[in-house]
Design a protein around this motif. Structure first.
Motif, mmCIF file in Angstrom:
data_model
loop_
_atom_site.group_PDB
_atom_site.id
_atom_site.type_symbol
_atom_site.label_atom_id
_atom_site.label_comp_id
_atom_site.label_asym_id
_atom_site.label_seq_id
_atom_site.Cartn_x
_atom_site.Cartn_y
_atom_site.Cartn_z
ATOM 1 N N ARG A 213 -2.264 14.455 7.370
ATOM 2 C CA ARG A 213 -1.387 13.536 8.113
ATOM 3 C C ARG A 213 -2.081 13.025 9.368
ATOM 4 N NH1 ARG A 213 2.680 17.828 7.824
ATOM 5 N NH2 ARG A 213 3.642 17.634 5.774
ATOM 6 N N PHE A 216 -5.042 10.639 8.648
ATOM 7 C CA PHE A 216 -4.596 9.277 8.319
ATOM 8 C C PHE A 216 -4.079 8.580 9.571
ATOM 9 C CE2 PHE A 216 -4.285 10.879 3.848
ATOM 10 C CZ PHE A 216 -5.132 9.935 3.298
ATOM 11 N N SER A 217 -3.360 9.322 10.378
ATOM 12 C CA SER A 217 -2.793 8.725 11.587
ATOM 13 C C SER A 217 -3.909 8.236 12.524
ATOM 14 C CB SER A 217 -1.876 9.761 12.241
ATOM 15 O OG SER A 217 -1.703 9.482 13.574
ATOM 16 N N GLY A 220 -4.693 4.952 11.635
ATOM 17 C CA GLY A 220 -3.555 4.019 11.665
ATOM 18 C C GLY A 220 -2.846 3.911 10.325
ATOM 19 N N LYS A 221 -2.900 4.961 9.505
ATOM 20 C CA LYS A 221 -2.241 4.900 8.182
ATOM 21 C C LYS A 221 -1.203 6.001 8.052
ATOM 22 C CE LYS A 221 -5.629 2.400 5.795
ATOM 23 N NZ LYS A 221 -5.980 1.845 4.539
ATOM 24 N N LYS A 222 -0.226 5.736 7.184
ATOM 25 C CA LYS A 222 0.793 6.757 6.954
ATOM 26 C C LYS A 222 1.146 6.760 5.467
ATOM 27 C CE LYS A 222 5.035 8.525 9.121
ATOM 28 N NZ LYS A 222 5.500 9.239 7.957
ATOM 29 N N PRO A 223 0.357 7.468 4.672
ATOM 30 C CA PRO A 223 0.636 7.475 3.235
ATOM 31 C C PRO A 223 1.915 8.265 2.913
ATOM 32 C CG PRO A 223 -1.350 8.724 3.734
ATOM 33 C CD PRO A 223 -0.773 8.303 5.033
ATOM 34 N N LEU A 250 -8.906 6.164 2.561
ATOM 35 C CA LEU A 250 -8.759 5.109 3.569
ATOM 36 C C LEU A 250 -9.116 3.749 2.976
ATOM 37 C CD1 LEU A 250 -10.242 6.746 6.816
ATOM 38 C CD2 LEU A 250 -7.853 6.425 6.188
ATOM 39 N N SER A 251 -9.901 3.750 1.907
ATOM 40 C CA SER A 251 -10.291 2.443 1.372
ATOM 41 C C SER A 251 -9.930 2.264 -0.101
ATOM 42 C CB SER A 251 -11.794 2.236 1.572
ATOM 43 O OG SER A 251 -12.480 3.278 0.937
ATOM 44 N N SER A 253 -7.128 3.731 -3.590
ATOM 45 C CA SER A 253 -5.810 4.306 -3.860
ATOM 46 C C SER A 253 -5.872 5.846 -3.820
ATOM 47 C CB SER A 253 -5.336 3.881 -5.246
ATOM 48 O OG SER A 253 -6.068 4.590 -6.222
ATOM 49 N N HIS A 254 -4.699 6.438 -3.641
ATOM 50 C CA HIS A 254 -4.601 7.893 -3.626
ATOM 51 C C HIS A 254 -5.177 8.484 -4.908
ATOM 52 C CE1 HIS A 254 -2.726 11.826 -4.114
ATOM 53 N NE2 HIS A 254 -2.146 11.369 -5.212
#
Ligand SMILES: Nc1ncnc2c1ncn2[C@@H]1O[C@H](COP(=O)(O)OP(=O)(O)OP(=O)(O)O)[C@@H](O)[C@H]1O
Ligand SMILES: [Mg+2]
Length: 357
Positions: A213, A216-217, A220-223, A250-251, A253-254
């Motif tokens: 978490r 990602f934060s 600047g991401k929040k999957p 980050l670049s 898909s999961h």
């Protein structure tokens, strides 16, 4: 940033390592002369070393044993002599021993017989200077177990006894081999010396989720939470696999990041297993049988023996089984808790049971 594929260089990029970081700093600033950093593969040993090393004042040297071209004593000694020589030149210490050791002798051209006294003279000068300045000289050696073959542990034992202002920090992932190198075994030259051990570890589940978490934060991401849970389910708490997953996610898909991490991680683990087997061809079948059994479920000693005997169709003496399990444990391929042996890393499980085996 937490996510990436190389070892970290700075403390701010290390998640959850406050205790280990302070422990290592304290060990260096107190009386310890020999400090061991050990832990399973990809759990942040090199990153911890880097971060602490970066913050140490001058009077330090970092050696990555993988950089040394050969493993014989001549190659190892010349590498260390040339690194120390560069260090001494940069600190202007060299001139003090130039009378005893002409600079022509420094570096790779020194004969094997002269390497030990030369190294000793160099370290003695560095140690004396450090003492005069009321400071210490600190040598970090990563993947130190690789120097076993060269007998460098005997030199370290001598240095330990002789140079009181010099400290050595040894790290490595092949835990059993590192133990042997660092003197846990009575046959080893460093045996009997007081040492401080610091262990890196896998993250607990809550930490792994938090690590992802936060990573990602930072970007600047929040999957979706379900993706983070799925990544931890598939990779467990090894920082190396989690930070690799985060880096890819980050670049892409999961699903693709997770698949790629599992694939690359499994490849790394498979290479390690192959290197392990290369030294043990005669018992390869036994080792693989044990590994695949433990990849399925944790087993106690007796159960492993029964399983092995059924699969091999012959009796397995206790001493043999002990040797097999110790070797696997030494390499961090299996672990032992509460009397049962198991494989915890999902990528080791994949490597021993998935395609390619
Ligand atoms: N506490 C941590 N916080 C963030 N990233 C970490 C942490 N620990 C390890 N990593 C990351 O995991 C990967 C493996 O770390 P590192 O190379 O330091 O581990 P190692 O134990 O030395 O591995 P090896 O067993 O391969 O030598 C690196 O990409 C590193 O950045
Ligand atoms: Mg490392």
């Amino acid at each position: 940033m937490y996510f990436g594929v190389g070892p970290k260089e700075h403390k701010k990029d290390l998640y959850g390592f406050d205790r280990e970081y302070s422990e290592l700093c304290e060990a260096i600033s107190s009386q310890n002369r020999l400090i061991i950093v050990k832990g399973l593969r990809r759990t942040g040993k090199t990153s911890l070393l880097n971060a602490v090393y970066a913050n140490l004042p001058p009077g330090k040297l970092f050696i990555d044993a993988r950089e040394i071209s050969g493993k014989g004593s001549s190659e190892v000694y010349s590498h260390i002599i040339s690194r120390l020589s560069a260090y001494m030149q940069s600190r202007n210490i060299l001139r003090n021993i130039a009378g005893a050791i002409s600079s022509v002798e420094l570096g790779v051209k020194v004969s094997v017989q002269r390497q030990t006294p030369l190294l000793s003279a160099m370290l003695s000068e560095i140690d004396t200077q450090a003492g005069r300045a009321k400071k210490t000289f600190c040598i970090f050696i990563d993947e130190a177990q690789m120097l076993k073959q060269s007998g460098f542990d005997a030199f370290l034992a001598f240095a330990y006894d002789r140079f009181k202002n010099t400290k050595t920090v040894l790290a490595g992932s092949e835990i059993g081999l590192l133990d042997e190198f660092a003197g846990e075994s009575s046959r080893s030259p460093l045996y009997g010396r007081v040492k401080k051990t610091i262990a890196t570890r896998k993250f607990e589940r809550m930490e792994s989720l938090d690590f992802l978490r936060r990573g990602f934060s930072q970007a600047g991401k929040k999957p979706a939470e379900a993706q983070i849970e799925a990544a931890v389910d598939g990779l467990d708490g090894t920082a190396g696999w989690l930070s690799m997953y985060g880096f890819y996610a980050l670049s892409e898909s999961h699903a693709s990041a997770l698949a790629k991490t599992r694939q690359e991680g499994t490849k790394i683990v498979r290479e390690e297993i192959n290197a392990f087997m290369e030294q043990r061809r005669v018992a390869e079948r036994q080792y693989l049988t044990i590994l695949s059994a433990l990849a399925t479920e944790p087993l106690a000693w007796g159960k492993i023996r029964n399983y092995l005997e059924i699969r091999l169709g012959k009796a397995v003496p206790d001493s043999r089984l002990f040797a097999y399990l110790s070797a696997l444990e030494s390499y961090g391929l299996i672990e032992k808790r509460d009397g049962r042996y198991f494989v915890s890393d999902p990528l080791i499980k994949e490597a021993v049971s998935g395609p390619g085996r």
